[in-house]
Design a protein around this motif. Structure first.
Motif, PDB file in Angstrom:
ATOM      1  N   VAL A  24       0.930  -1.131  -0.007  1.00 13.95           N
ATOM      2  CA  VAL A  24      -0.148  -0.113  -0.071  1.00 13.95           C
ATOM      3  C   VAL A  24       0.906   1.311   0.038  1.00 13.95           C
ATOM      4  O   VAL A  24       0.429   2.128  -0.717  1.00 13.95           O
ATOM      5  CB  VAL A  24      -0.802  -0.173   1.180  1.00 13.95           C
ATOM      6  CG1 VAL A  24      -1.494   1.153   1.450  1.00 13.95           C
ATOM      7  CG2 VAL A  24      -2.102  -1.208   1.006  1.00 13.95           C
ATOM      8  N   ASP A  25       1.869   1.321   0.839  1.00 16.23           N
ATOM      9  CA  ASP A  25       2.753   2.335   0.851  1.00 16.23           C
ATOM     10  C   ASP A  25       3.384   2.699  -0.471  1.00 16.23           C
ATOM     11  O   ASP A  25       3.603   3.822  -0.893  1.00 16.23           O
ATOM     12  CB  ASP A  25       3.866   1.940   2.112  1.00 16.23           C
ATOM     13  CG  ASP A  25       4.859   3.381   2.209  1.00 16.23           C
ATOM     14  OD1 ASP A  25       4.380   4.399   2.135  1.00 16.23           O
ATOM     15  OD2 ASP A  25       6.019   3.368   2.269  1.00 16.23           O
ATOM     16  N   ALA A  26       3.852   1.590  -1.050  1.00 16.70           N
ATOM     17  CA  ALA A  26       4.282   1.769  -2.728  1.00 16.70           C
ATOM     18  C   ALA A  26       3.460   2.078  -3.681  1.00 16.70           C
ATOM     19  O   ALA A  26       3.961   2.832  -4.601  1.00 16.70           O
ATOM     20  CB  ALA A  26       5.159   0.309  -2.937  1.00 16.70           C
ATOM     21  N   THR A  27       2.074   1.821  -3.635  1.00 12.08           N
ATOM     22  CA  THR A  27       1.404   2.123  -4.555  1.00 12.08           C
ATOM     23  C   THR A  27       0.513   3.534  -4.331  1.00 12.08           C
ATOM     24  O   THR A  27       0.377   4.122  -5.254  1.00 12.08           O
ATOM     25  CB  THR A  27       0.297   1.066  -4.785  1.00 12.08           C
ATOM     26  OG1 THR A  27      -0.339   0.756  -3.524  1.00 12.08           O
ATOM     27  CG2 THR A  27       0.958  -0.233  -5.394  1.00 12.08           C
ATOM     28  N   VAL A  28       0.331   3.805  -3.188  1.00 12.27           N
ATOM     29  CA  VAL A  28      -0.559   4.913  -2.793  1.00 12.27           C
ATOM     30  C   VAL A  28       0.328   6.158  -2.291  1.00 12.27           C
ATOM     31  O   VAL A  28       1.373   5.901  -1.531  1.00 12.27           O
ATOM     32  CB  VAL A  28      -1.599   4.472  -1.491  1.00 12.27           C
ATOM     33  CG1 VAL A  28      -2.367   5.803  -1.135  1.00 12.27           C
ATOM     34  CG2 VAL A  28      -2.486   3.742  -2.122  1.00 12.27           C
ATOM     35  N   ASN A  29       0.073   7.227  -3.032  1.00 12.72           N
ATOM     36  CA  ASN A  29       0.832   8.226  -2.818  1.00 12.72           C
ATOM     37  C   ASN A  29       0.396   9.437  -2.172  1.00 12.72           C
ATOM     38  O   ASN A  29      -0.958  10.124  -2.636  1.00 12.72           O
ATOM     39  CB  ASN A  29       1.413   9.083  -4.414  1.00 12.72           C
ATOM     40  CG  ASN A  29       2.394  10.095  -3.954  1.00 12.72           C
ATOM     41  OD1 ASN A  29       2.934  10.354  -2.898  1.00 12.72           O
ATOM     42  ND2 ASN A  29       2.761  10.852  -4.872  1.00 12.72           N
ATOM     43  N   LEU A  30       0.350   9.434  -0.882  1.00 17.46           N
ATOM     44  CA  LEU A  30      -0.539  10.339  -0.017  1.00 17.46           C
ATOM     45  C   LEU A  30       0.161  11.684   0.588  1.00 17.46           C
ATOM     46  O   LEU A  30       1.538  11.601   0.774  1.00 17.46           O
ATOM     47  CB  LEU A  30      -0.880   9.637   1.418  1.00 17.46           C
ATOM     48  CG  LEU A  30      -1.937   8.566   1.267  1.00 17.46           C
ATOM     49  CD1 LEU A  30      -1.994   8.043   2.476  1.00 17.46           C
ATOM     50  CD2 LEU A  30      -3.221   9.133   0.759  1.00 17.46           C
TER      51      LEU A  30
END
Length: 107
Positions: free
Chosen positions: A37-43
């Motif tokens: 999730v950290d690698a795919t979602v850019n928050l």
């Protein structure tokens, strides 16, 4: 077959290592999911809380040093209190055994 599976499940649950093994498996799966999730979602969370997420390697090293130091302190306190406690209990047990032996010999 279902009876064997139920028996195996009951034996596994009564094992000492069942709960820690399940916790390790859940932690590994959770780590994989969170890394994905950290690698795919850019928050834009780094800009919102810069003091929390912008410390870098030096901040992580300082946090790890503090945690390791506190763990060593707790272990030292625990082990330094175990030795006197066991010595005192062993002397109490020997006194208790001798007094019980005297009572048993009298009766």
């Amino acid at each position: 077959m279902l009876r064997k599976l139920h028996h195996w499940w009951q034996e596994s649950r009564s094992s000492f290592w069942f709960v820690p093994a399940v916790m390790v498996l859940v932690a590994v799966v959770l780590a994989i999911v969170l890394i994905t999730v950290d690698a795919t979602v850019n928050l834009p969370i780094f800009g919102r809380w810069p003091l929390l997420f912008d410390s870098g390697a030096a901040g992580a090293r300082g946090l790890l040093t503090a945690v390791a130091g506190s763990m060593i302190t707790v272990a030292g306190v625990v082990f330094s209190s175990i030795v006197p406690t066991t010595r005192k209990c062993s002397s109490f047990v020997s006194i208790l055994k001798s007094s019980t032996a005297k009572v048993c010999r009298m009766g």
